[in-house]
Design an enzyme around this catalytic site. Structure first.
Site: not given
Ligand code: TPP
Length: 273
Positions: A161, A165, A174
């Site tokens: 990425r 985010h 980080y």
């Molecule tokens: C069920 C749930 N838990 C926590 C979150 C908070 N949250 C939003 S995005 C994310 C991480 C997602 O990781 P990834 O799909 O690998 O996305 P990237 O960082 O690569 O964009 C989290 C924990 C959420 N939106 N929904």
């Protein structure tokens, strides 16, 4: 234009302004709205795929998620359900190494995601996520298998990425700036593909700047149009869940309307009341 309407949450937005910006969806395009709750879309995709199968349709569903999505229970339930029901669904995982600030090493100790698909009896493909042609060929093969053999396929695209985010994230807090820079400059999939088409004489600097300026104009136009469209009415906050709203929802609507009347300066005037 639909996408711009969604970002502005205006009256023409299919989601009636209830979704986060970029969480677009469209019935017309068979595009289910992006799920804000990570990985919930996976089981929806399995259900939709199973429905396609029961209807005898020559089609499959495809659902996208990150490595973070695979760290939820929904991922496992969806994979197992799809395997057992032989649902024609493509699970497309972008393993970019990070779930916001959580690295994959703090998420799992398996060899990535692909082995998990295999464990559930799902055909699984690992592919270089920064190689557009490899992705094209993997998705084409997955689609063929999903439809012809009526079964799920998992694709793990290995990537990085390169951006934050979201706008509320600063990933330099980080991870090392030089690491981000390396992926941006030396491994960027768009530059890589561009080099390939240029090398074949199919693209040039002129074509690039022409395309960029025309897309920019289209986008600015869509944004200007979306900005001027009225916002959805307040009443829309309370509809579409219940056939007839329960008393607590009716109370909340009355409360909201009274509060707006008492503090009109705190509520944007462009929201029709
Ligand atoms: C069920 C749930 N838990 C926590 C979150 C908070 N949250 C939003 S995005 C994310 C991480 C997602 O990781 P990834 O799909 O690998 O996305 P990237 O960082 O690569 O964009 C989290 C924990 C959420 N939106 N929904």
């Amino acid at each position: 234009q639909e996408f711009a309407n969604q970002c502005f949450g205006n009256r023409a937005d299919n989601g009636k302004g209830r979704q986060m910006p970029i969480h677009y969806g469209s019935n017309k395009h068979n595009y289910f709205t992006v799920a804000s709750t990570v990985a919930t879309q996976l089981s929806h995709a399995v259900g939709a795929a199973y429905a396609l199968k029961m209807d005898g349709r020559d089609a499959c569903t495809v659902t996208y998620f990150g490595d973070g999505g695979t760290s939820t229970g929904d991922f496992h339930a969806a994979l197992n359900f799809a395997a057992v029901m032989e649902a024609p669904v493509i699970f497309f995982c972008r393993n970019n190494g990070w779930a916001i600030s959580t690295p994959v090493s703090d998420q799992f100790r398996s060899d990535g995601i692909v082995v998990r698909g295999l464990a559930y009896g799902v055909l699984s493909i690992r592919v270089d996520g920064n190689d557009a042609l490899a992705i094209f060929s993997a998705v084409q093969a997955a689609r063929r298998m999903a439809i012809r053999e009526s079964r799920p396929v998992l694709i793990e695209a290995l990537t990085y990425r390169a951006g934050h985010h979201s706008t509320s994230d600063d990933s330099t807090k980080y991870r090392a700036a030089h690491e981000i820079e390396l992926w941006r400059t030396e491994r960027d999939p768009v530059s890589r593909f561009r080099k390939w088409i240029e090398g074949n004489g199919w693209w040039s600097d002129e074509a690039e700047s022409e395309l960029r300026s025309s897309v920019r104009k289209q986008l600015l136009h869509a944004i200007q149009v979306a900005e001027k469209v009225e916002k959805p009415p307040i009443a829309d906050i309370f509809t579409d869940v219940y056939d007839s709203p329960p008393s607590n929802l009716r109370e909340q609507e009355t409360l909201l309307r009274e509060t707006i009347k008492r503090h009109p300066q705190d509520y944007p005037s462009e929201f029709p009341r």
